[in-house]
Design an enzyme around this catalytic site. Sequence first.
Site, PDB file in Angstrom:
ATOM      1  N   LEU A 156      22.099 -27.363  -0.364  1.00  0.00           N
ATOM      2  CA  LEU A 156      20.728 -26.913  -0.109  1.00  0.00           C
ATOM      3  C   LEU A 156      20.579 -25.408  -0.305  1.00  0.00           C
ATOM      4  CD1 LEU A 156      19.763 -29.107   2.990  1.00  0.00           C
ATOM      5  CD2 LEU A 156      19.425 -29.601   0.569  1.00  0.00           C
ATOM      6  N   CYS A 167      -2.808  -3.764   7.128  1.00  0.00           N
ATOM      7  CA  CYS A 167      -2.465  -3.970   8.530  1.00  0.00           C
ATOM      8  C   CYS A 167      -2.879  -2.767   9.372  1.00  0.00           C
ATOM      9  CB  CYS A 167      -0.965  -4.243   8.679  1.00  0.00           C
ATOM     10  SG  CYS A 167       0.096  -2.880   8.150  1.00  0.00           S
ATOM     11  N   SER A 206      21.646 -41.357  -7.767  1.00  0.00           N
ATOM     12  CA  SER A 206      20.410 -40.711  -8.224  1.00  0.00           C
ATOM     13  C   SER A 206      20.651 -39.569  -9.202  1.00  0.00           C
ATOM     14  CB  SER A 206      19.620 -40.174  -7.023  1.00  0.00           C
ATOM     15  OG  SER A 206      20.378 -39.196  -6.323  1.00  0.00           O
ATOM     16  N   GLU A 213       0.820  -1.207   0.000  1.00  0.00           N
ATOM     17  CA  GLU A 213       0.000   0.000   0.000  1.00  0.00           C
ATOM     18  C   GLU A 213       0.858   1.263   0.000  1.00  0.00           C
ATOM     19  OE1 GLU A 213      -2.253  -2.986   2.702  1.00  0.00           O
ATOM     20  OE2 GLU A 213      -0.207  -2.632   1.973  1.00  0.00           O
ATOM     21  N   ARG A 273      20.431 -22.342  -6.691  1.00  0.00           N
ATOM     22  CA  ARG A 273      21.482 -22.232  -7.707  1.00  0.00           C
ATOM     23  C   ARG A 273      20.863 -21.747  -9.016  1.00  0.00           C
ATOM     24  NH1 ARG A 273      22.386 -27.128  -5.307  1.00  0.00           N
ATOM     25  NH2 ARG A 273      21.728 -28.298  -7.153  1.00  0.00           N
ATOM     26  N   LEU A 297      12.480 -40.239   6.110  1.00  0.00           N
ATOM     27  CA  LEU A 297      11.872 -38.986   6.565  1.00  0.00           C
ATOM     28  C   LEU A 297      10.593 -38.693   5.793  1.00  0.00           C
ATOM     29  CD1 LEU A 297      11.778 -36.429   8.213  1.00  0.00           C
ATOM     30  CD2 LEU A 297      13.497 -35.417   6.698  1.00  0.00           C
TER      31      LEU A 297
END
Length: 403
Positions: free
Chosen positions: A244, A115, A208, A92, A247, A336
């Site tokens: 992690l 807000c 993999s 805004e 890239r 996991l």
Amino acid sequence: MKKKNNSAQPGTKTQAPPETLGHYPDLPQMNAAETGMNLSSADREYMAQALRLAEQGLYSADPNPRVGCLLVKDQQVVGRGFHQKTGEAHAEIHALKEAGGRARGASAYVTLEPCAHTGRTGPCADALVNAGVTRVIAAMQDPNPLVAGKGFERLRAAGVATAMGLMESQARALNPGFVSRMSRGRPWVRTKLAVSLDGRTALANGTSKWISGAAAREDAQRWRARSSAILTGIGTLLADDPALTVRLGGDWRQPMRVILDSALRTPTSARVLQQPGRTVIATLAQDTGLHARMIAAGAHLEVLSSSHGRIDLAQLMARLVELECNELLVEAGPSLNGALLREGLVDEFIIYMAPMILGDTARGMFQLPALAALDESIGLQLTEVSWLGRDIRILATPAKAAG
């Protein structure tokens, strides 16, 4: 379910943007409703423009919501803005700055309720009132309990006409993580998987690279870029030593990295500890010597409770909320992945399926208990299927969560 191919055929290098707005029907509604204002097709088009502005903050606004604002006066757009980065001006304020004096008497189209509290910035509701805006249409109510209707209360008290609920589903889909964090007390959890046609993620020896093609891998980087954090387990870290990080060419906000490591086996030389930003290691280990070693290597430790001998995943999610994590991307192995799925903590799947077969000795996607009957299976609702080069990308949600 949406099916996309952009006129692409298998093997054609195309990339469907991950930010395409979808629907997340398991997120609770915020009791937002229009207030009787007569809304037109023009109002809808202006809100659509505000949503497109909000999308520009897809990769940068986190942990704040992606918000866009359009100011219109006498059928002319006089101000545009989107929230670019936490700590900086809200949508805004950017729109009001562009409009200047033309904001007086204008209508504001905002993708999220303005807000009404002072946080990192001042109240946007007050700024709209002070600028002389006479009409505010919001796509959805702010799920943040510090706001949650208070912005519109302040606007109405100042005589500003208000309406809420226009294109709400699109606005909610743009901010699944923020809505989830504020209303459910946990992040929106996506599990990303690169699999063969027979559902295998790696050879028996762990190889993999690369099951998915270049276009799919680039697409996966964009999902990283929009995420607050990336979660993996110690098994994946020890096997692959991943960084992690995002890239992609250019300057990108790097998500927080979260490692589940019950016994603190993370090597101090791990690549995740060498990257900019925060690396969180969630552990059960109480050894203060191990703690000191990991902290010295740059880790932020979270010592959590045990659940059946493993890290309590629900407690982890609650802690990630305290760290302002909206969208959590899981890049992990079957152990996991299976644990998250069993505990009902997966909200969405991103599956890249490659045209290859790896056979029954290769590794699967989830470690789950054996089923005695098909009706015990976990059903999925496919929300989008698209080509990415040679691969197929499937977006899906657990059917139970989808409604």
